[in-house]
Design a protein around this motif. Structure first.
Motif, mmCIF file in Angstrom:
data_model
loop_
_atom_site.group_PDB
_atom_site.id
_atom_site.type_symbol
_atom_site.label_atom_id
_atom_site.label_comp_id
_atom_site.label_asym_id
_atom_site.label_seq_id
_atom_site.Cartn_x
_atom_site.Cartn_y
_atom_site.Cartn_z
ATOM 1 N N ARG A 113 0.826 -1.205 0.000
ATOM 2 C CA ARG A 113 0.000 0.000 0.000
ATOM 3 C C ARG A 113 0.861 1.257 0.000
ATOM 4 O O ARG A 113 0.470 2.291 -0.520
ATOM 5 N N SER A 114 2.029 1.187 0.610
ATOM 6 C CA SER A 114 2.890 2.364 0.676
ATOM 7 C C SER A 114 3.612 2.613 -0.637
ATOM 8 O O SER A 114 4.008 3.728 -0.931
ATOM 9 N N GLN A 115 3.790 1.570 -1.496
ATOM 10 C CA GLN A 115 4.521 1.736 -2.741
ATOM 11 C C GLN A 115 3.854 2.718 -3.700
ATOM 12 O O GLN A 115 4.527 3.589 -4.253
ATOM 13 N N PRO A 116 2.517 2.616 -3.948
ATOM 14 C CA PRO A 116 1.888 3.606 -4.824
ATOM 15 C C PRO A 116 2.094 5.028 -4.330
ATOM 16 O O PRO A 116 2.168 5.951 -5.132
ATOM 17 N N TYR A 117 2.184 5.216 -2.998
ATOM 18 C CA TYR A 117 2.403 6.563 -2.484
ATOM 19 C C TYR A 117 3.736 7.107 -2.968
ATOM 20 O O TYR A 117 3.849 8.265 -3.362
ATOM 21 N N LEU A 118 4.800 6.233 -2.973
ATOM 22 C CA LEU A 118 6.099 6.655 -3.467
ATOM 23 C C LEU A 118 6.021 6.965 -4.953
ATOM 24 O O LEU A 118 6.610 7.944 -5.425
ATOM 25 N N ASP A 119 5.317 6.124 -5.736
ATOM 26 C CA ASP A 119 5.151 6.366 -7.161
ATOM 27 C C ASP A 119 4.412 7.675 -7.407
ATOM 28 O O ASP A 119 4.769 8.444 -8.298
ATOM 29 N N ASP A 120 3.367 7.920 -6.634
ATOM 30 C CA ASP A 120 2.603 9.156 -6.786
ATOM 31 C C ASP A 120 3.464 10.376 -6.491
ATOM 32 O O ASP A 120 3.341 11.415 -7.139
ATOM 33 N N ARG A 121 4.341 10.236 -5.520
ATOM 34 C CA ARG A 121 5.203 11.347 -5.169
ATOM 35 C C ARG A 121 6.159 11.674 -6.324
ATOM 36 O O ARG A 121 6.410 12.833 -6.626
ATOM 37 N N GLU A 122 6.685 10.626 -6.974
ATOM 38 C CA GLU A 122 7.553 10.829 -8.126
ATOM 39 C C GLU A 122 6.787 11.467 -9.277
ATOM 40 O O GLU A 122 7.302 12.344 -9.985
ATOM 41 N N GLN A 123 5.535 11.045 -9.466
ATOM 42 C CA GLN A 123 4.710 11.657 -10.502
ATOM 43 C C GLN A 123 4.478 13.138 -10.214
ATOM 44 O O GLN A 123 4.487 13.967 -11.131
ATOM 45 N N THR A 350 12.291 3.509 -16.790
ATOM 46 C CA THR A 350 11.580 2.800 -15.715
ATOM 47 C C THR A 350 10.273 2.225 -16.263
ATOM 48 O O THR A 350 9.230 2.303 -15.619
ATOM 49 N N LEU A 351 10.355 1.681 -17.455
ATOM 50 C CA LEU A 351 9.155 1.275 -18.195
ATOM 51 C C LEU A 351 8.301 0.263 -17.439
ATOM 52 O O LEU A 351 7.077 0.422 -17.337
ATOM 53 N N GLU A 352 8.930 -0.801 -16.908
ATOM 54 C CA GLU A 352 8.146 -1.883 -16.299
ATOM 55 C C GLU A 352 7.346 -1.390 -15.091
ATOM 56 O O GLU A 352 6.141 -1.629 -14.995
ATOM 57 N N THR A 353 8.023 -0.709 -14.172
ATOM 58 C CA THR A 353 7.323 -0.253 -12.972
ATOM 59 C C THR A 353 6.316 0.844 -13.305
ATOM 60 O O THR A 353 5.225 0.874 -12.736
ATOM 61 N N ASP A 354 6.668 1.734 -14.221
ATOM 62 C CA ASP A 354 5.729 2.799 -14.601
ATOM 63 C C ASP A 354 4.493 2.218 -15.280
ATOM 64 O O ASP A 354 3.367 2.667 -15.034
ATOM 65 N N ALA A 355 4.696 1.245 -16.157
ATOM 66 C CA ALA A 355 3.565 0.643 -16.870
ATOM 67 C C ALA A 355 2.618 -0.057 -15.898
ATOM 68 O O ALA A 355 1.387 0.067 -16.003
ATOM 69 N N GLU A 356 3.196 -0.787 -14.948
ATOM 70 C CA GLU A 356 2.362 -1.492 -13.963
ATOM 71 C C GLU A 356 1.542 -0.505 -13.135
ATOM 72 O O GLU A 356 0.342 -0.705 -12.907
#
Length: 419
Positions: A113-123, A350-356
């Motif tokens: 659950r915390s991982q999307p938060y890190l992705d959102d922060r990068e976005q 970072t194609l794989e993680t971004d695509a997922e």
């Protein structure tokens, strides 16, 4: 007569005396209670309910409430929680293991659950960078930076693919995994029928790569005028406001190397006739006529060099006529990031993680998976070798041409190439 009268008077007095005794000792007698005497701290239990309760598991933690009515009926409300029986040592060990496994699962879920938060922060960082460059804070000027979306010509909106079914808008950038993303869009929009099944494709990897670049498969903003006439701009504005918009980008210089390798590193008839022959005539010092076909030219060892390709890009005549094929056209000219507020900016690096993450964001991860095909081998580490034969002044001119893309999408200035 006198005797009988005396007996009746005595009987009456005796009766009255007995009645007075009964009245005086009534509380001790307990009245004509049909139920057994109970502890005055508790209510009475009916014999049936008492029997039922005695047959049930021991109510050590039970909460029981009873109400006695004037008619003698007893109503009850119970919440019986039987005490957990004590198990064997093996059962206790097994339960401890199960509890440990449940705890590990909770920790893993919390991490996920915390991982999307890190992705959102990068976005957020990527989107904020675009806003800063477009507002002029970075000091980079480029054509169209301050214009409104309504001022973008229709012909420049041909890279914005629309999927109304899932409310998605994808701006494709050639040489940035666009073939596979177009495959995904074909599957989602169900715009291509599989000849083997007679139904729309459901697996992106099964979609032939040569077919996905057929412009008739995709609904783009450039086609809105033909389909909707005067309502087209209004519809575009509505979709831009409500749909999920995304694009994928790449290091600009690496993208140029990839485009050259793909279109001029091997025979390609269309690119040879339209661009390669022009490069050879202008900058190749080729005497006489050129071979008619790319195959003949490559067989004779006549083909454009990377230096000639760069010279073509920097030629004022080329820039004046905007003869920039989509494979090397700047991303800011393809996708208009200053006019379109993208919800997701992915990177090829970072194609794989971004695509997922993106498929989950668009809520289509249960419908389609991003193809796991081979990655393009062109890497940033190649830049020094590819630009080794390019004069330093030419490299710096090329950087100025693509500087907006470097700044907009957060790619570092290639100092190893420019110094």
């Amino acid at each position: 007569m006198g005797m009988w009268r005396g007996l009746r008077v005595a009987f009456l007095l005796g009766s009255l005396f007995m009645i007075l005794l009964i009245i005086v000792y009534w509380d001790d007698v307990g009245g004509f209670n049909l139920y057994p005497l109970q502890d005055p701290k508790h209510e009475s239990l009916s014999s049936d309910f008492a029997t039922e309760l005695s047959l049930s598991p021991s109510p050590t933690r039970a909460q029981i409430t009873f109400t006695t009515t004037t008619t003698g009926t007893i109503t009850s409300s119970t919440n019986l929680i039987p005490e957990k029986p004590r198990g064997s040592a093996e059962e206790e060990v097994r339960e401890d293991k199960q509890e440990h496994m449940r705890e590990e699962t909770r920790v893993e879920e919390k991490s996920q659950r915390s991982q999307p938060y890190l992705d959102d922060r990068e976005q957020d960082v990527r989107k904020q960078r675009i806003m800063d460059v477009c507002s002029g804070d970075d000091g980079v000027e480029f054509p169209g930076r301050t214009r409104a979306f309504e001022q973008v010509p229709n012909r420049e909106l041909d890279h914005l693919i629309v999927d109304d079914k899932h409310q998605i808008i994808y701006c494709y950038v050639p040489k940035v995994a666009c073939t596979n993303w177009k495959r995904v869009m074909v599957v989602l929009s169900q715009s291509l029928i599989s000849p083997s099944t007679g139904k729309p494709y459901t697996d992106p990897e099964a979609v032939p790569p040569d077919l996905v670049h057929n412009s008739s498969l995709h609904l783009t903003f450039a086609k809105f005028w033909r389909n909707y006439g005067s309502l087209s701009r209004h519809l575009m504005a509505l979709k831009l406001q409500h749909y999920t918009k995304f694009l994928f980008v790449r290091d600009p210089f690496v993208r140029l190397i990839s485009a050259f390798r793909n279109k001029f590193g091997r025979p390609n008839e269309d690119f040879y006739k339209q661009f390669g022959s022009v490069m050879l005539r202008r900058y190749g010092n080729v005497s006489g006529s050129l071979p008619e076909t790319a195959a003949e030219a490559f067989a004779a060892g006549i083909k454009p060099t990377f230096e000639q390709f760069i010279a073509y890009l920097l030629d004022p005549e080329t820039e004046r006529k905007k003869i920039f094929n989509e494979h090397w056209r700047q991303v800011y000219r393809l996708c208009h990031p200053c006019q379109v507020k993208y919800d997701f900016i992915g990177r090829l690096e970072t194609l794989e993680t971004d695509a997922e993450h993106l498929l989950k964001l668009m809520r289509v991860d249960h419908l389609v998976r991003f193809p796991s095909g081979s990655r393009n081998l062109t890497a940033t580490s190649w830049e020094r070798d590819w630009f080794a034969q390019i004069p330093l002044t030419t490299r710096r001119e090329l950087y100025k041409l693509y500087e907006p893309d470097f700044k907009l999408f957060g790619y570092p200035k290639p100092d190893s190439v420019l110094h």
